[in-house]
Design a protein around this motif. Structure first.
Motif, PDB file in Angstrom:
ATOM      1  N   TYR A   1      75.712  28.094  46.491  1.00  0.00           N
ATOM      2  CA  TYR A   1      75.252  27.772  45.146  1.00  0.00           C
ATOM      3  C   TYR A   1      73.809  27.267  45.077  1.00  0.00           C
TER       4      TYR A   1
ATOM      5  N   GLN B   1      69.733  27.289  45.287  1.00  0.00           N
ATOM      6  CA  GLN B   1      68.689  28.286  45.079  1.00  0.00           C
ATOM      7  C   GLN B   1      67.337  27.593  45.047  1.00  0.00           C
TER       8      GLN B   1
ATOM      9  N   LYS C   1      68.144  32.914  46.767  1.00  0.00           N
ATOM     10  CA  LYS C   1      69.503  32.464  47.063  1.00  0.00           C
ATOM     11  C   LYS C   1      69.937  32.994  48.433  1.00  0.00           C
TER      12      LYS C   1
ATOM     13  N   CYS D   1      76.965  36.336  47.697  1.00  0.00           N
ATOM     14  CA  CYS D   1      76.820  35.982  49.112  1.00  0.00           C
ATOM     15  C   CYS D   1      77.982  36.538  49.920  1.00  0.00           C
TER      16      CYS D   1
END
Length: 337
Positions: A92, A94, A110, A144
């Motif tokens: 989560y 960034q 990210k 991801c």
């Protein structure tokens, strides 16, 4: 003062550490803590997570501004990844900044790949479960991809065979080793093998994030005979040997073996991390110290304690403060050609 050859000779016997016993110990802890989500209520754990989030933020911001990812996302290698407590942090987080020439509308950087390795099968199983939980609980598809593999991360077989065979070897943007690097400090030879593999795994401009025991603090406490409280205990199998530095302080001999016990978390052998040795070897394998994030945990405390948004009302007790200030962070960046 001891020469490096003398240090290597003194610690040669340490290289026979039983990794199966260590893995079994971590497996037991993982089984006991399988449903534990209490880091918000345990102040020292909450603080440690704040430190790791700060390091992750630094890495993503640094990669975004340096252009090391060439406009793509970050590929992260997590060595000795444990129970997966950092999975959500990487998924989560960034960057807060944009890359060279990018407008404010450009996407933040990210993590797009997250590869985890740990010696404990139970830890890897728990880490994978946590990632699956994140995927299933997310309103939006996660961008991801993650992998979870069992491996003795400081063994020759991993450093010289398993890791180099990874498709991303040489293309990782971040290597992270959280609260585990001290296990690799059995000798200067192993330190070099680990840092060399880490350097070779990275792209130029890649970032290394390490949290580990602060040898200066440990040395001072050992010299003063203050090696624990109700939370933790450090014991030496033999009376510790010290070098005397140029400013007259006592420094534990590099790679000295000791036993660390933290109830419910750690109960195994560790080794003294000599910053001078580590940073020198790092330079020799192409890793430069990033001073901004290479510092004792005590330097993170003020920012954490003074900001409710960060500490969420958690206040560390004197014993917890004593515990967390036993640690430090180390950050490297891979040299560019």
């Amino acid at each position: 003062m001891y020469t490096e050859d003398e240090i290597l000779t003194n610690v040669e016997s340490n290289l026979s550490m039983n990794h199966n016993d260590a893995a079994a110990s971590y497996d037991d802890v993982t089984r006991q803590r399988k449903d534990d989500r209490s880091s918000q209520q345990v102040a020292f754990r909450h603080f440690n997570n704040f430190v790791k989030k700060s390091l992750i933020q630094f890495a993503l911001d640094r990669l975004a501004t340096s252009g090391a990812t060439e406009g793509g996302g970050a590929a992260v290698l997590d060595i000795a990844s444990g129970r997966g407590g950092d999975v959500g942090k990487w998924v989560y987080s960034q960057s807060r900044v944009r890359g060279p020439g990018q407008t404010a509308a450009a996407s933040a950087l990210k993590t797009v790949t997250y590869d985890c390795y740990d010696v404990s099968p139970e830890c890897i199983h728990e880490a994978e479960r946590r990632f699956t939980e994140l995927v299933n609980g997310s309103d939006k598809p996660l961008t991801c991809d993650a992998s979870f593999s069992v491996a003795d991360c400081f063994a020759d077989s991993f450093l010289q065979q398993t890791l180099p065979s990874s498709p991303l070897f040489g293309h990782y943007h971040v290597v992270t080793i959280q609260f585990a690097f001290h296990y690799a400090c059995q000798s200067s030879v192993l330190i070099r093998d680990v840092l060399s593999a880490v350097s070779n795994a990275l792209v130029p401009g890649g970032v290394v994030l390490i949290t580990t025991v602060d040898a200066e603090v440990l040395s001072q406490r050992a010299a003063d005979g203050k090696l624990g409280n109700e939370l933790y205990e450090v014991t030496f199998p033999e009376p510790p040997t010290f070098d005397v530095t140029t400013n007259g302080t006592k420094q534990l001999v590099p790679c000295t073996k000791y036993h660390f016990h933290l109830e419910g978390f750690v109960d195994c052998a560790e080794y003294v991390v000599c910053m001078e040795m580590v940073t020198r070897i790092a330079r020799e394998v192409g890793l430069n110290v990033s001073e901004a994030m290479t510092k004792p945990f005590s330097q993170f405390v003020h920012e954490y304690a003074s900001n409710w948004k960060l500490n969420k009302g958690n206040k560390m007790s004197p014993s917890e403060y004593e515990l967390v200030t036993l640690y430090r962070s180390i950050c490297f960046e891979k040299q560019r050609a």
